[in-house]
Design an enzyme around this catalytic site. Structure first.
Site, short mmCIF file in Angstrom:
data_model
loop_
_atom_site.label_atom_id
_atom_site.label_comp_id
_atom_site.label_asym_id
_atom_site.label_seq_id
_atom_site.Cartn_x
_atom_site.Cartn_y
_atom_site.Cartn_z
N ASP A 1 0.81 -1.22 0.00
CA ASP A 1 0.00 0.00 0.00
C ASP A 1 0.85 1.27 0.00
OD1 ASP A 1 -2.20 -1.74 0.27
OD2 ASP A 1 -2.01 -1.73 2.44
N GLU B 1 -11.15 0.80 -3.69
CA GLU B 1 -10.40 1.23 -2.52
C GLU B 1 -9.22 2.10 -2.94
OE1 GLU B 1 -9.46 -2.54 -0.85
OE2 GLU B 1 -8.04 -3.08 -2.40
#
Length: 533
Positions: free
Chosen positions: A33, A189
Site C-alpha cells: 500500500d 479502494e
C-alpha cells in the site's frame, strides 16, 4: 585540459543517470500500500505495517528508484494500540501528503476501524500524537487532499466519500459528498485525488488486492463530481492474457507524483510469485513512468503494464545507503523519548510484533550484541513475543545468525525464524536440557507443530541458518560456522498468502521465549547476515 576532462566526465555521469532504467520492485519484500509525496527535490514514501511495530516506515529518495528508510510514523504506544493484532488487522493503507511545510500521514487501525492522522515538520524524526477522525468509522484507505486553502478527508465506506475538515483538529466542517462506487470491480479502494489542467482526477484500485487487482481513473470539473471514467480503464493491470506469465502480479493501490522536472510517476503495489500464482514476500512497492499530457488522461508506461527490468528514462539517479549484508547490532543513538521504539537504537527496518515490551531488548548491555530476554508469549501467539525481524526481500536467500547461548536457562528457547503468521512459521530452535544444548527444527503449520531433526552441540555458540531456493525453505545449524547440519526442509507454499491469507509477507526474525514467567536467562546475538543471490 583537466577542466575539459572534468566537464566531459560530469556530462557522461549526467547522461548515465538519465539513461539508466531500474529494477522493480523498488522496495522489495513486504512494502504494501505505498503512498508518495514530494517536498521540493525530495520524495517521501510510506507503507502499511499491519501488526508490526514501529508502524508505517518513512522512506526518502531523490529519484524514486533509490530509497532509504529514515524513520517511522508510529513509534510510541500512545499513537497506536496493536495489542492482539495479526496479519489481517493493525495499520492499513496510509497516505502521506505534504502541505505548507508540514507532512501528514493518515491511516486506519483495525479492528476498531478508526481513522487518524499524525503530522511532523521532520519526517525522519518523531511524529505527533494522533488526530482522530470521529465522524467516519467503519472502513479504510483514507487520504487528505488540499485545495484552495481547504483540507478534505477522502475515504472508502461502501462508496467513496469526501468532506472538508479542520486540519488542526480533524473535525468535520462540511457536508459529506458521495463520489460513487468506482467502475463495478470488487472492493473499490485506495482513493486519491489530484488536480491538473482544470480537472479533478480520482484514482481508484479495484478487483481486490489479489490477482485481479487493477487501477482505474475518473475525472470531473468539480471536486464533488460527477466523475466520468477514462475510456482506456484500467490504466494499470496485469490481469490479462498478455501479462499472465509475468512474475509480477496483483498490481494496484497506486499513487501519483510529479517530479521537479514536471515528469509524472506512479508508485503501486504488486507481488512476485514464487510458483504458480503464489507469493511469500507480501505485496511490494513498484514504480512506473506516466505520460500525462495537458488536458489528457494519464498513460502508465505506454501500455498500462510494468516489468521487472524497466527500460525507460529516469530522473538523475542518486544512490543512497543500502541495508548492510551483515547487521552487527551496534546501538544507534537517536533523538527520541524513552517511550519511543526509536530509543532502543535498533537498525532501520527491524520490527517487532504488536506493542513490544522494550525491557526485553537491549543493544547496550553487551556492546555489539543484541540481547533478548524471553517472555512466556511464544511465536504462535497473537500477541507480542520477544521477537525482532526484517523482511525477506528475495526468493533466493541465506539468513544466518550467531548466537551466544552462555546465559540461556533450561526453560528457554531461542532461534531464527521465517515467520509468516502466528500459526505459520519455520524455525531453527536452540534449547538446553540437563546442561546440554540442542538445536532442532520446528515447522508450525496451523494446528500442527513438527520437529524433523534435533542435534546436540558442544560449546555455547551456535550458528543458526534458514535458506531458500524459491521452492523450499531449509533449516540448518552449525557449531563452528563452517559445517552446517540440515535439520528440515519445507515447501514455500505453506507460508504463501494464497495458503494462509493475511496481508503481510515473510519476515526473517530472531526470538526468545520461556515456559517460566520470571526467567532470568537471556541470549546474546552477535550478528545477523542476510545474503541474496
Amino acid at each position: 585540459m583537466k577542466k575539459q576532462i572534468l566537464i566531459l566526465a560530469l556530462s557522461l555521469m549526467s547522461l548515465v543517470g538519465l539513461a539508466q532504467g531500474f529494477t522493480n520492485p523498488v522496495l522489495p519484500g513486504f512494502h504494501a500500500d505505498p503512498s508518495v509525496c514530494r517536498a521540493g527535490n525530495d520524495f517521501y514514501l510510506v507503507n502499511s505495517t499491519f501488526q508490526y511495530f514501529p508502524g508505517v516506515p518513512v522512506f526518502h529518495s531523490k529519484d524514486l528508484v533509490n530509497w532509504e528508510q529514515v524513520g517511522s510514523c508510529l513509534t510510541r504506544p500512545s499513537q497506536v494500540d496493536l495489542r492482539g493484532t495479526d496479519g489481517n488487522s493493525g495499520i492499513y493503507a496510509p497516505t502521506i501528503r505534504y502541505h505548507n511545510g508540514r507532512f501528514y500521514m493518515v491511516t486506519t487501525v483495525f479492528p476498531s476501524r478508526r481513522h487518524f492522522y499524525v503530522w511532523t515538520d521532520n519526517p525522519a524524526g518523531e511524529w505527533s500524537e494522533p488526530v482522530i477522525i470521529d465522524f467516519a468509522i467503519g472502513s479504510c484507505d483514507p487520504t487528505l487532499f488540499f485545495d484552495n486553502g481547504k483540507c478534505y478527508f477522502l475515504w472508502k465506506e461502501g462508496d467513496i466519500k469526501i468532506c472538508e475538515i479542520d486540519v488542526e483538529t480533524g473535525k468535520q466542517l462540511g457536508d459529506i459528498h458521495h463520489l460513487g462506487t468506482g467502475l463495478g470491480g470488487r472492493y473499490p479502494e485506495g482513493p486519491h485525488i489530484y488536480k491538473k489542467d482544470g480537472y479533478y482526477y480520482l484514482l481508484l484500485a479495484e478487483g481486490g488486492t489479489e490477482h485481479g487487482h487493477h487501477v482505474n481513473i475518473l475525472r470531473s470539473r468539480s471536486l464533488f463530481g460527477p466523475y466520468e471514467s477514462n475510456p482506456a480503464n484500467p490504466i494499470l493491470s496485469h490481469f490479462s492474457m498478455k501479462m499472465q506469465n509475468s512474475p509480477i502480479q496483483g498490481l494496484g493501490h497506486a499513487d501519483l507524483v510529479q517530479a521537479p522536472d514536471s515528469s509524472w510517476w506512479m508508485i503501486c503495489l504488486g507481488y512476485r510469485t514464487s510458483g504458480y500464482l503464489q507469493h511469500v514476500m507480501g505485496r511490494e512497492t513498484m514504480l512506473a513512468p506516466v505520460r500525462w499530457d495537458r488536458g489528457e488522461w494519464p498513460v502508465v508506461n505506454d501500455d498500462g503494464t510494468l516489468q521487472t527490468d524497466m527500460r525507460c528514462q529516469t530522473l538523475p539517479l542518486v544512490p543512497l545507503p543500502q541495508d548492510p549484508k551483515r547487521e552487527e547490532f551496534n546501538f544507534v543513538q537517536r533523538n527520541a523519548p524513552t517511550e519511543s521504539y526509536s530509543s532502543l537504537g535498533m537498525p532501520m527496518g527491524w520490527m517487532s510484533l504488536c506493542n513490544p515490551d522494550y525491557t526485553r531488548y537491549s543493544l547496550t548491555e553487551h556492546n555489539g550484541f543484541l540481547r533478548l530476554r524471553p517472555s512466556t508469549t511464544d511465536l504462535s501467539a497473537t500477541a507480542s513475543p520477544t521477537f525482532v525481524a526484517r523482511r525477506q526481500t528475495e526468493l533466493h536467500f541465506t539468513a544466518t545468525a550467531l548466537f551466544d547461548l552462555s546465559d540461556m536457562t533450561e526453560e528457554m528457547q531461542t532461534g531464527i525464524t521465517a515467520y509468516a503468521a502466528p500459526l505459520n512459521h519455520y524455525d531453527v530452535v536452540a534449547e538446553k536440557r540437563n546442561g546440554v544444548i540442542y538445536i532442532k527444527s520446528n515447522v508450525r503449520l496451523g494446528q500442527t507443530s513438527h520437529c524433523e531433526k534435533e542435534i546436540a552441540i558442544v560449546g555455547t555458540k551456535a550458528w543458526l541458518r534458514i535458506t531458500s531456493d524459491k521452492d523450499f525453505y531449509y533449516m540448518q545449524a552449525s557449531a563452528d560456522g563452517i559445517n552446517y547440519t540440515p535439520l528440515a526442509k519445507m515447501e514455500y507454499r505453506f507460508l504463501s498468502t494464497e495458503t494462509i491469507g493475511g496481508f503481510t509477507g515473510v519476515m526473517l526474525g530472531l526470538f526468545a521465549q520461556s515456559s517460566h514467567e520470571d526467567d532470568k536467562g537471556y541470549v546474546d546475538i552477535d550478528w545477523f547476515e542476510y545474503d541474496v543471490r
